[in-house]
Scaffold this active site. Structure first.
Site, mmCIF file in Angstrom:
data_model
loop_
_atom_site.group_PDB
_atom_site.id
_atom_site.type_symbol
_atom_site.label_atom_id
_atom_site.label_comp_id
_atom_site.label_asym_id
_atom_site.label_seq_id
_atom_site.Cartn_x
_atom_site.Cartn_y
_atom_site.Cartn_z
ATOM 1 N N TYR A 7 -8.158 -0.149 -3.327
ATOM 2 C CA TYR A 7 -7.343 0.869 -2.668
ATOM 3 C C TYR A 7 -6.205 0.202 -1.906
ATOM 4 C CZ TYR A 7 -8.495 -0.251 2.139
ATOM 5 O OH TYR A 7 -8.567 -0.884 3.349
ATOM 6 N N LYS A 64 13.314 6.092 -2.379
ATOM 7 C CA LYS A 64 12.130 6.242 -1.525
ATOM 8 C C LYS A 64 11.494 4.860 -1.410
ATOM 9 C CE LYS A 64 8.083 9.239 -1.167
ATOM 10 N NZ LYS A 64 7.382 10.313 -1.881
ATOM 11 N N LYS A 122 -3.277 1.500 1.482
ATOM 12 C CA LYS A 122 -2.614 2.518 2.286
ATOM 13 C C LYS A 122 -1.158 2.092 2.416
ATOM 14 C CE LYS A 122 -6.468 4.216 5.039
ATOM 15 N NZ LYS A 122 -7.019 4.339 6.404
ATOM 16 N N GLU A 123 -0.261 3.072 2.250
ATOM 17 C CA GLU A 123 1.162 2.794 2.383
ATOM 18 C C GLU A 123 1.794 3.819 3.301
ATOM 19 O OE1 GLU A 123 3.238 3.083 -1.372
ATOM 20 O OE2 GLU A 123 2.649 5.155 -1.675
#
Length: 159
Positions: free
Chosen positions: A68, A83, A70-71
């Site tokens: 996994y 973006k 997280k950003e």
């Protein structure tokens, strides 16, 4: 050591249509719906899709690398259709990368087609440079192809 990888995917979808998906949380929703087995799932940890939004991406079983990441969205520019996000947990950071940032840019080619430029920038200690070969744009390429196919099918079925 700093590094950069980039990949351009030509899509037969107008830039404005692709950008509407890529700039919003709709991208994560479509990834969950269309590409769960190839890429994984996206969950919003906090935010509404704007700068400061944090996502957790859980990669599909069998994909090499971390399970996994997280950003956090650090930039969304509607004028130039860019973006940017930064990995804040998991992902390449689990392998010792000091920084890993993603950039997606939608470039208008003509009225009916565009280019999705997917880029990764990273920093890693020189002593760990052999693991820099783990960095890949492949999931972003799969995403670009999957989303453009979905949009083309949606457009052709509504005509």
């Amino acid at each position: 050591m700093r590094g950069h990888l980039s990949h351009d995917t030509l899509v037969e979808v107008p830039a404005a249509v692709i950008w509407d998906i890529y700039r919003s949380l709709e991208l994560g929703r479509l990834l969950n719906e269309l590409l769960q087995d190839e890429i994984g799932t996206v969950e919003v940890v906090q935010g509404d899709g704007g700068v400061g939004t944090i996502l957790k991406i859980t990669f599909a079983p069998g994909i090499p690398g971390p399970t996994y990441m997280k950003e956090i969205f650090t930039k969304i520019d509607d004028e130039i259709r860019v973006k940017e996000s930064e990995v804040i947990e998991g992902g390449y950071k689990d392998f010792g990368f000091e920084y890993c940032g993603y950039r997606l840019q939608i470039i208008e080619k003509d009225a009916k087609s565009s280019i999705i430029r997917s880029s990764i920038e990273y920093e890693i200690d020189d002593k760990l440079q052999e693991i820099a070969s783990l960095v890949t744009t492949k999931p972003m390429e799969i995403l670009a192809v999957g989303i453009s196919k979905y949009l083309r099918e949606k457009t052709s079925s509504s005509n």
